[in-house]
Motif scaffolding. Structure first.
Motif, PDB file in Angstrom:
ATOM      1  N   GLY A   1      -5.774 -11.643  -8.443  1.00 13.77           N
ATOM      2  CA  GLY A   1      -7.416 -12.052  -9.399  1.00 13.77           C
ATOM      3  C   GLY A   1      -6.993 -12.312 -10.064  1.00 13.77           C
ATOM      4  N   PHE A   2      -6.238 -13.584 -10.323  1.00 10.77           N
ATOM      5  CA  PHE A   2      -6.044 -14.142 -11.780  1.00 10.77           C
ATOM      6  C   PHE A   2      -7.105 -15.313 -10.615  1.00 10.77           C
ATOM      7  CE2 PHE A   2      -1.930 -12.546 -13.645  1.00 10.77           C
ATOM      8  CZ  PHE A   2      -3.381 -12.085 -15.084  1.00 10.77           C
TER       9      PHE A   2
ATOM     10  N   LEU B   1       2.922 -12.113 -11.665  1.00 12.12           N
ATOM     11  CA  LEU B   1       1.689 -12.392 -12.716  1.00 12.12           C
ATOM     12  C   LEU B   1       1.383 -13.313 -12.346  1.00 12.12           C
ATOM     13  CD1 LEU B   1       2.445 -11.174 -16.263  1.00 12.12           C
ATOM     14  CD2 LEU B   1       0.999  -9.788 -14.484  1.00 12.12           C
TER      15      LEU B   1
ATOM     16  N   SER C   1       1.382 -14.932  -9.035  1.00 15.28           N
ATOM     17  CA  SER C   1       1.507 -15.125  -7.814  1.00 15.28           C
ATOM     18  C   SER C   1      -0.139 -14.036  -7.374  1.00 15.28           C
ATOM     19  CB  SER C   1       2.469 -14.454  -6.497  1.00 15.28           C
ATOM     20  OG  SER C   1       2.958 -13.442  -7.131  1.00 15.28           O
ATOM     21  N   HIS C   2      -0.141 -13.270  -9.055  1.00 14.52           N
ATOM     22  CA  HIS C   2      -1.555 -12.671  -8.443  1.00 14.52           C
ATOM     23  C   HIS C   2      -2.787 -13.198  -8.149  1.00 14.52           C
ATOM     24  CE1 HIS C   2      -3.581  -8.977 -10.142  1.00 14.52           C
ATOM     25  NE2 HIS C   2      -4.532  -9.237 -10.836  1.00 14.52           N
TER      26      HIS C   2
ATOM     27  N   PHE D   1      -8.571 -18.615 -13.007  1.00 12.05           N
ATOM     28  CA  PHE D   1      -7.664 -18.514 -14.043  1.00 12.05           C
ATOM     29  C   PHE D   1      -6.411 -18.955 -13.340  1.00 12.05           C
ATOM     30  CE2 PHE D   1     -10.438 -15.107 -16.060  1.00 12.05           C
ATOM     31  CZ  PHE D   1     -10.656 -15.430 -17.546  1.00 12.05           C
TER      32      PHE D   1
ATOM     33  N   LYS E   1     -10.901 -15.332 -10.363  1.00 10.79           N
ATOM     34  CA  LYS E   1     -11.993 -15.761 -11.758  1.00 10.79           C
ATOM     35  C   LYS E   1     -12.050 -16.220 -12.115  1.00 10.79           C
ATOM     36  CE  LYS E   1     -13.499 -11.323 -12.189  1.00 10.79           C
ATOM     37  NZ  LYS E   1     -14.678 -10.856 -12.219  1.00 10.79           N
TER      38      LYS E   1
ATOM     39  N   VAL F   1      -3.995 -22.095 -17.770  1.00  7.65           N
ATOM     40  CA  VAL F   1      -2.789 -20.679 -18.633  1.00  7.65           C
ATOM     41  C   VAL F   1      -1.681 -20.428 -18.154  1.00  7.65           C
ATOM     42  CG1 VAL F   1      -3.088 -18.421 -17.908  1.00  7.65           C
ATOM     43  CG2 VAL F   1      -4.585 -18.962 -17.735  1.00  7.65           C
TER      44      VAL F   1
END
Lengths: 214, 214
Positions: free
Chosen positions: A104-105, A99, A101-102, A110, A108, A87
């Motif tokens: 949650g991505f 975002l 360093s998020h 990403f 999943k 991405v």
DNA sequence: TTTTGTGAATTGCTTCACAGCA
DNA sequence: TGCTGTGAAGCAATTCACAAAA
């Protein structure tokens, strides 16, 4: 030609939530879950859950429920997250940097593998907590998309530039845009998911103003 | 008893988008807008727009359209953003810090006036770009909510603690929670808006995998 | 028993189409 | 003529309820 029955959009949205919860159950060592339990956890009825999951083909076991491992595999395949994806991010402001360093991505599958911005004060800088990422100028967009086989972009630029950046993304072949800018993107034939943070607060505000909450 | 007709949830979501676009038009000096034009800008039909706006009472002018200033006033009043509101944040991680300085919130009249976290490594620190905010420990939650008359909270904590924090928020009288944690909050009688960032990418992924996009 | 999968009934949302106003 | 507001029609999603499977 035989056409796979379309899954209704609201059902697809819920599939993500089913997956999220079933992954949690899997981590706890649960082996099966009934439509009733799954609904309970998400604030839905069992009938709703069964109808939604029936779109994936017959998958449940009467008298038993759904096996969590089967369900995970099946839902991931449908959502396209059984394999990881690259991405890119446009907009290295506060939100963009958060975002990247998020966690949650990544969980999943990403991976943010490139960051673009046209502000020359940030081009060339690296991102905290993701030092391997250097902010690139937009001119390098097409090249990177091709080389890294990128199909999805996160758009975290100011509203004024969002439409123009979206068009650039579309032109270089990006097929999906997660848009955080407070504008409706038009005339780009991509899949678009819009998240306007202020709009969500506004919706809460509406419900507070009109409620018996409390 | 006469009951105000409920506005359908999908219509309320679109009201925020109408408002956003009409504010843009207002900034450009436009005086009126037709349902057709408004729909065009947001990817909707004129009939949809008219039906949605009809929930606000008769507001349009046949032959003319809607006057942007009237529309702004009316929609803001319905959404409860005609007056500004104090909001608190729980979770001073990357995402939380980005949200505090998010300009979109302030533009809509939402002011983050307090930040909480229970990680002692961040309690007491100030936030970049919002030096007036010091991260407070959760123990001070009830006190702050009362003193600053806070009714809405942004929840940006890890999934593991989200449910417990939500319960604390509810107990101290917060009526609306914007939840960024990847869990479904249960058993709290608040208005809840959930934004799971990874879920949005997942939805894009689904549409890419099944589409004629491109 | 328990629990699924699914037609049928129901509810709710969107689109149509047109009378009426400016 | 241009445009709104709105009943009526059409379509989509949810809920019901039950036969069948374990």
């Amino acid at each position: 030609m035989v056409r796979i029955k379309e899954i209704p959009a609201p059902a697809v949205r819920r599939l993500s939530l089913y997956l999220r919860h079933v992954e949690l159950l899997s981590g706890r060592g649960e082996r099966t879950v009934s439509s009733r339990q799954l609904g309970e956890a998400l604030g839905l009825t069992g009938a709703q859950v069964r109808k939604d999951l029936s779109h994936l083909g017959s998958l449940g076991h009467p008298g038993i429920g759904y096996r969590v491992d089967e369900l995970i595999v099946r839902v991931r395949r449908i959502l396209g997250t059984d394999t990881s994806r690259n991405v890119l991010l446009v907009g290295a402001g506060n939100l963009g940097r958060a975002l990247v360093s998020h966690r949650g991505f990544a969980k999943k599958g990403f991976h943010v593998v490139a960051v673009f911005d046209d502000d020359e004060r940030v081009v060339g800088s690296t991102l905290d907590g993701a030092a391997h990422l250097v902010v690139r100028p937009m001119i390098e967009l097409a090249d990177t998309v091709r080389k890294k086989n990128i199909r999805m972009a996160i758009l975290a630029v100011p509203g004024e530039s969002a439409q123009s950046v979206a068009e650039q993304l579309w032109e270089v072949g990006v097929g999906g845009i997660l848009n955080f800018a407070p504008v409706t993107l038009r005339h780009v034939d991509c899949a678009i998911a819009a998240v306007d943070l202020a709009v969500h607060l506004e919706q809460l505000s509406f419900r507070l103003g009109n409620s018996r909450v409390g």
